[in-house]
Structure formats: structure tokens, C-alpha cells
Motif scaffolding. Structure first.
Motif, PDB file in Angstrom:
ATOM      1  N   THR A 348       0.845  -1.202   0.000  1.00 37.56           N
ATOM      2  CA  THR A 348       0.000   0.000   0.000  1.00 37.56           C
ATOM      3  C   THR A 348       0.878   1.250   0.000  1.00 37.56           C
ATOM      4  O   THR A 348       2.104   1.162   0.105  1.00 37.56           O
ATOM      5  CB  THR A 348      -0.895   0.048   1.257  1.00 37.56           C
ATOM      6  N   GLY A 349       0.224   2.380  -0.076  1.00 36.22           N
ATOM      7  CA  GLY A 349       0.955   3.651   0.005  1.00 36.22           C
ATOM      8  C   GLY A 349       0.903   4.212   1.410  1.00 36.22           C
ATOM      9  O   GLY A 349       0.983   5.426   1.609  1.00 36.22           O
ATOM     10  N   GLY A 350       0.729   3.314   2.391  1.00 38.45           N
ATOM     11  CA  GLY A 350       0.632   3.750   3.791  1.00 38.45           C
ATOM     12  C   GLY A 350       1.990   4.107   4.397  1.00 38.45           C
ATOM     13  O   GLY A 350       3.029   3.755   3.862  1.00 38.45           O
ATOM     14  N   GLN A 357       0.728   8.078   9.585  1.00 41.09           N
ATOM     15  CA  GLN A 357      -0.375   8.042   8.601  1.00 41.09           C
ATOM     16  C   GLN A 357      -1.412   9.112   8.948  1.00 41.09           C
ATOM     17  O   GLN A 357      -1.903   9.817   8.067  1.00 41.09           O
ATOM     18  CB  GLN A 357      -1.020   6.644   8.616  1.00 41.09           C
ATOM     19  N   GLY A 362      -1.828   9.041   3.584  1.00 38.63           N
ATOM     20  CA  GLY A 362      -1.193   7.993   2.776  1.00 38.63           C
ATOM     21  C   GLY A 362      -0.992   8.470   1.339  1.00 38.63           C
ATOM     22  O   GLY A 362      -1.264   9.629   1.011  1.00 38.63           O
ATOM     23  N   ASP A 363      -0.496   7.546   0.503  1.00 49.25           N
ATOM     24  CA  ASP A 363      -0.235   7.889  -0.898  1.00 49.25           C
ATOM     25  C   ASP A 363      -1.015   6.926  -1.812  1.00 49.25           C
ATOM     26  O   ASP A 363      -0.478   5.913  -2.260  1.00 49.25           O
ATOM     27  CB  ASP A 363       1.278   7.783  -1.163  1.00 49.25           C
ATOM     28  N   PRO A 364      -2.289   7.244  -2.092  1.00 51.75           N
ATOM     29  CA  PRO A 364      -3.104   6.315  -2.906  1.00 51.75           C
ATOM     30  C   PRO A 364      -2.570   6.144  -4.327  1.00 51.75           C
ATOM     31  O   PRO A 364      -2.877   5.154  -4.992  1.00 51.75           O
ATOM     32  CB  PRO A 364      -4.498   6.960  -2.914  1.00 51.75           C
ATOM     33  N   CYS A 367      -0.349   2.806  -4.487  1.00 51.66           N
ATOM     34  CA  CYS A 367      -0.975   1.853  -3.573  1.00 51.66           C
ATOM     35  C   CYS A 367      -1.729   0.786  -4.367  1.00 51.66           C
ATOM     36  O   CYS A 367      -2.668   1.097  -5.102  1.00 51.66           O
ATOM     37  CB  CYS A 367      -1.945   2.630  -2.667  1.00 51.66           C
ATOM     38  N   ALA A 369      -3.638  -1.586  -3.240  1.00 49.27           N
ATOM     39  CA  ALA A 369      -5.014  -1.792  -2.741  1.00 49.27           C
ATOM     40  C   ALA A 369      -5.942  -0.751  -3.381  1.00 49.27           C
ATOM     41  O   ALA A 369      -7.048  -1.080  -3.839  1.00 49.27           O
ATOM     42  CB  ALA A 369      -5.040  -1.672  -1.225  1.00 49.27           C
ATOM     43  N   CYS A 391      -7.852   9.097   2.588  1.00 45.94           N
ATOM     44  CA  CYS A 391      -6.476   8.596   2.644  1.00 45.94           C
ATOM     45  C   CYS A 391      -5.485   9.754   2.744  1.00 45.94           C
ATOM     46  O   CYS A 391      -4.658   9.789   3.649  1.00 45.94           O
ATOM     47  CB  CYS A 391      -6.181   7.731   1.418  1.00 45.94           C
ATOM     48  N   ARG A 396      -7.964   7.790   6.943  1.00 43.15           N
ATOM     49  CA  ARG A 396      -8.208   6.394   6.591  1.00 43.15           C
ATOM     50  C   ARG A 396      -6.954   5.559   6.833  1.00 43.15           C
ATOM     51  O   ARG A 396      -5.842   5.991   6.529  1.00 43.15           O
ATOM     52  CB  ARG A 396      -8.606   6.322   5.115  1.00 43.15           C
ATOM     53  N   MET A 397      -7.137   4.353   7.332  1.00 46.56           N
ATOM     54  CA  MET A 397      -5.997   3.478   7.590  1.00 46.56           C
ATOM     55  C   MET A 397      -6.003   2.338   6.555  1.00 46.56           C
ATOM     56  O   MET A 397      -7.059   1.925   6.075  1.00 46.56           O
ATOM     57  CB  MET A 397      -6.059   2.883   9.002  1.00 46.56           C
ATOM     58  N   CYS A 398      -4.829   1.844   6.257  1.00 46.34           N
ATOM     59  CA  CYS A 398      -4.706   0.847   5.176  1.00 46.34           C
ATOM     60  C   CYS A 398      -5.502  -0.427   5.462  1.00 46.34           C
ATOM     61  O   CYS A 398      -6.018  -1.058   4.534  1.00 46.34           O
ATOM     62  CB  CYS A 398      -3.249   0.510   4.936  1.00 46.34           C
ATOM     63  N   CYS A 401      -8.948  -0.252   3.937  1.00 48.14           N
ATOM     64  CA  CYS A 401      -8.971  -0.422   2.471  1.00 48.14           C
ATOM     65  C   CYS A 401      -8.748  -1.877   2.086  1.00 48.14           C
ATOM     66  O   CYS A 401      -9.417  -2.403   1.203  1.00 48.14           O
ATOM     67  CB  CYS A 401      -7.857   0.393   1.817  1.00 48.14           C
TER      68      CYS A 401
HETATM   69 FE1  SF4 Z   1      -3.884   2.889   0.086  1.00 48.04          FE
HETATM   70 FE2  SF4 Z   1      -6.043   2.972   1.591  1.00 48.04          FE
HETATM   71 FE3  SF4 Z   1      -3.627   2.938   2.702  1.00 48.04          FE
HETATM   72 FE4  SF4 Z   1      -4.482   5.069   1.439  1.00 48.04          FE
HETATM   73  S1  SF4 Z   1      -5.348   4.222   3.262  1.00 48.04           S
HETATM   74  S2  SF4 Z   1      -2.484   4.154   1.229  1.00 48.04           S
HETATM   75  S3  SF4 Z   1      -5.674   4.176  -0.222  1.00 48.04           S
HETATM   76  S4  SF4 Z   1      -4.553   1.330   1.468  1.00 48.04           S
END
Ligand code: SF4
Length: 432
Positions: A348-350, A357, A362-364, A367, A369, A391, A396-398, A401
């Protein structure tokens, strides 16, 4: 450094914008607004480029005939990347296209050395059954290259307009390349032009949805289509800057150019090897009349094919998706529970810690997911946008997702595999 696209190699195209500059592919977003109900790949810029797609939007608007065509090389394991092409074909079929799907067994045999028997088995089991399960209608055409007389004959004809130097320049072939491998490129051109043969209603716009690595085939085929046509239409200007058209042909049979001149409703002047047309205010009429004559005189008339280009998904662990690394892909035949596990292990981009985070987001865009949700699992744009926003602002936490993607993937695969079982009983409806 110049980019080289290689349909048989492992390319990682990380800067799609270069394709616009180096190969003349046009941005799809400029034309997307002309579609009444674009596919999610179009809305989300996953389909990022096109060639001549305006021919397709015009045909849709005017309810003129058009086709969609794409193919699959039966090397094993239909996965989510293949699902993208299947969905694009099916979407165009729903929009009114006459749909063609070719199983490129000649290519698999010549390039990968896969036996004919195995090609047929993989073609049906891994590609055709999933295509039908996803909604391909029986009024479309599914065929194997090796079993299509049209494709075989057209391949030979196209070969007369192509030489080794051209193929080498496009594909980088060397003296070691087998003749079958070279011929398989022309089989693909024949696949692409087949929907325009008279038994399928004659010349018409045809779109080929592909990944960006397949552009060499498009360039080759568009060039050959021009060369196969009996006539060439050029827009010209005289010394007073008055514009007119010139229909030209060096090798048209006797009488063909005179026939073109006679059938056009505008002023024409016939010369040796060309006819000039003045005051033509309807280009489609000009084009169709010229094609009519081409076909009547036994020639070919092809509209150079259009294409769309989609981005590739990355592998679940980052990097490239590869059939030889099962952890990097979701196969359409994967056990749903095993697939859910793969999704839960996706990169993921977490950030490294929950605190980071929450603080940095995060970095969608990097990522796997999020890619699964964007490409395949969330249809509603608003819902996807919310996930993105949550995100990047750290709400939002990975884990959330991944749990969502795993649940939706399980649902999709369970349903898809049930539909695959039904599709196996319907192969007869598709002439297979
Ligand atoms: Fe990816 Fe979701 Fe984590 Fe953001 S929160 S980096 S969209 S998995």
C-alpha cells in the motif's frame, strides 16, 4: 532517450505522457466528454490515450456501423489485466459495435512455442469462458487465428505490402527472428482489419482497445491499411489557395477512376492517375463513394483502425504484474479466499506507523489496494473519491482499504466463477 515499446518484452511504461510526444497518441480526456456514458476506465483516465477515436464517437452519434476488435495470446492464466480488455470490448459491444475477439494462437505458437492443442485449450478455458461470463453477447465473433480462412488469406495479402525493413524498424527484428514470428505480426494486422471485409459489411471505423505496449501493432496496421487501399484521397490547394480534393491511384484498373468521377455529385476533372474534385462539401459521401468503387473493382478499402490505450495495473507487491509471479496477480480462476489473502498482503501507500499516517496521510497513487478499488472493485466515482480524500488527509488506515478490497474481490470472483460455469455450457451459442 527514445522509448521503445515491445509487445513481447517486459516494459514498464512509467511516463505515459511521453507516448503523446514520441508516438502521436492523443490524450483520451479530450474526447471523453463526447461519450454519453463513458466506462469507468475512461472516466478515471485509466484509458489515457487514443488514435482516431473521433471516428468511433462520430459513428456512435450518427448510429453508423462500427466495430471493436481485440485479441488474447493464449499463454495461460487470464487475470485482471485481461479482464480490462474484455470489459472494454464488451462496453463497445453494448454501445452498438460489431465485436470481434481473436485468440492469437498463431502468435503463441510462433513466439512462445505453445502447441496448437494447448493453445485451443487455454484459449477457451482461460479467455473465452471469462469473456462470456463478463457479458460478451453471442452476436459478436470469437475465433482462433489458425482456424480463420479470412485471417490467413488476408495475412498473405498484407504481406505483399510489407517488407523486412519495415518490420525490423517497428519491432526490432534481427536476422535470427523466425519467419513465423514475422508473419504473426501480419496475422494480427489481419485480425484488426478483418471486421472491414465485405462479409462483415465492408469498410467501417474499428477500435482496438489495448495496453500501451501494443502500439507497434497499431502503427504497422494503420500503415498497411493505407497501402492496401486502391485510392488515396488528398486535400489539395491550387495557386489561388482554393481547396479541392484529389483522388489518386497509380494502379487502379482501367475505368475505376472514371467511375469515381462519374458518381460524385460535384465538379470533377479526370487526369491520368487521378481525379480532382471541386466543391465537395460532404467528406463522408466522397469517402464512401470512393470505397464503393474500390470494392466493386475487386480492391480492398480499409479505414485505418482507431485505438485506445490503457494504463497497466502494477503488481500486488508493487513493480510489474507477472504471470510467473502468482503473488503479483489475481487470476480470474483464483480461489476467492486465496485471492483475498493476496489482497491483504498487497503493498500500500501507507506510512510506517499509524501516527505518521494520521499526521501525513497515505499515498493512494502508489498503492496496490487503491488500484484494485479504482480499476475493478468500486463503480461509484463518489465513493472512490471519498476513499482517496480520506487517505490523503490521514483519516483512513490501510487495514480498512485492504479489508474492503478483499471483501469485494471475494464477491467478484465468487460471482465470476459461477458465471464461468454457466458460460461453459453456452459455448455452442458462440460457434465454439
Ligand atoms: Fe492505500 Fe487505503 Fe492505505 Fe491510502 S489508506 S495508502 S488508499 S490502502
Amino acid at each position: 532517450m527514445n522509448m521503445k515499446l515491445d509487445p513481447w518484452g517486459s516494459v514498464n511504461i512509467d511516463d505515459y505522457s511521453k507516448l503523446f510526444d514520441e508516438f502521436g497518441i492523443l490524450p483520451f480526456e479530450d474526447i471523453c466528454s463526447e461519450l454519453p456514458d463513458p466506462h469507468r476506465y475512461m472516466r478515471r483516465k485509466i484509458i489515457f490515450g487514443h488514435r482516431s477515436y473521433d471516428l468511433i464517437t462520430d459513428a456512435m452519434k450518427n448510429k453508423d456501423p462500427f466495430s471493436v476488435m481485440s485479441g488474447f495470446m493464449p499463454t495461460g492464466g487470464g487475470h485482471l489485466g485481461h479482464k480490462m480488455v474484455m470489459e472494454e470490448i464488451i462496453w463497445h459491444q453494448k454501445m452498438g459495435a460489431d465485436a470481434f475477439v481473436g485468440i492469437a494462437d498463431r502468435e503463441a505458437y510462433s513466439v512462445r512455442g505453445i502447441s496448437w492443442e494447448k493453445c485451443r485449450q487455454i484459449g477457451i478455458e482461460d479467455y473465452i469462458v471469462s469473456l462470456i461470463a463478463l457479458g460478451f453477447e453471442p452476436n459478436g465473433h470469437i475465433y482462433f487465428q489458425s482456424e480463420s480462412d479470412n485471417v490467413k488469406e488476408l495475412t498473405f495479402e498484407l504481406g505483399s505490402k510489407t517488407n523486412f525493413s519495415e518490420l525490423s524498424a517497428i519491432y526490432g527484428f534481427s536476422g535470427e527472428t523466425s519467419v513465423s514470428h514475422m508473419t504473426s505480426t501480419l496475422s494480427q494486422s489481419a485480425d484488426i482489419l478483418q471486421p472491414q471485409l465485405s462479409e462483415y459489411g465492408g469498410p467501417k471505423p474499428t477500435v482496438i482497445p489495448v495496453g500501451a505496449d501494443q502500439d507497434p501493432h497499431m502503427r504497422l496496421t494503420r500503415g498497411i491499411a493505407h497501402k492496401m487501399n486502391m485510392f488515396r484521397i488528398e486535400g489539395r490547394e491550387d495557386k489561388n489557395k482554393d481547396k479541392y480534393f484529389s483522388v489518386r491511384s497509380k494502379a487502379a484498373p482501367e475505368g475505376a477512376l472514371a467511375d469515381v468521377a462519374e458518381r460524385l455529385p460535384w465538379d470533377t476533372k479526370l487526369f491520368e492517375g487521378h481525379v480532382d474534385v471541386f466543391g465537395a462539401d460532404d467528406y463522408s459521401k466522397l469517402l464512401n463513394t470512393v470505397r464503393e468503387v474500390e470494392i466493386e473493382y475487386g480492391g480492398y478499402a480499409f479505414v485505418p483502425p482507431a485505438s485506445t490505450y490503457h494504463r497497466f495495473m502494477s503488481g500486488l507487491q508493487g513493480g510489474k504484474m507477472s504471470s510467473s509471479v502468482p503473488e503479483s496477480i489475481i487470476s480470474l480462476k483464483d480461489d476467492p479466499k486465496a485471492a483475498a489473502k493476496k489482497v491483504k498482503r498487497a503493498k500500500t501507500g501507507g506510512r510506517m506507523t499509524l501516527e505518521e499516517q494520521k499526521k501525513l496521510g497515505g499515498d493512494p497513487n502508489n498503492c496496490s489496494a487503491y488500484e484494485l478499488l479504482m480499476f475493478h472493485l468500486v463503480e461509484d466515482d463518489k465513493e472512490l473519491e471519498e476513499i482517496y480524500d480520506e487517505c490523503v488527509c490521514g483519516k483512513r488506515m490501510c487495514g480498512t482499504c485492504k479489508a474492503l478490497a478483499a471483501e469485494l474481490m471475494t464477491e467478484f470472483l465468487t460471482e465470476h466463477q459461477e458465471k464461468r460455469e454457466l458460460a461453459k455450457d453456452r459455448l455452442d451459442d458462440y460457434g465454439l
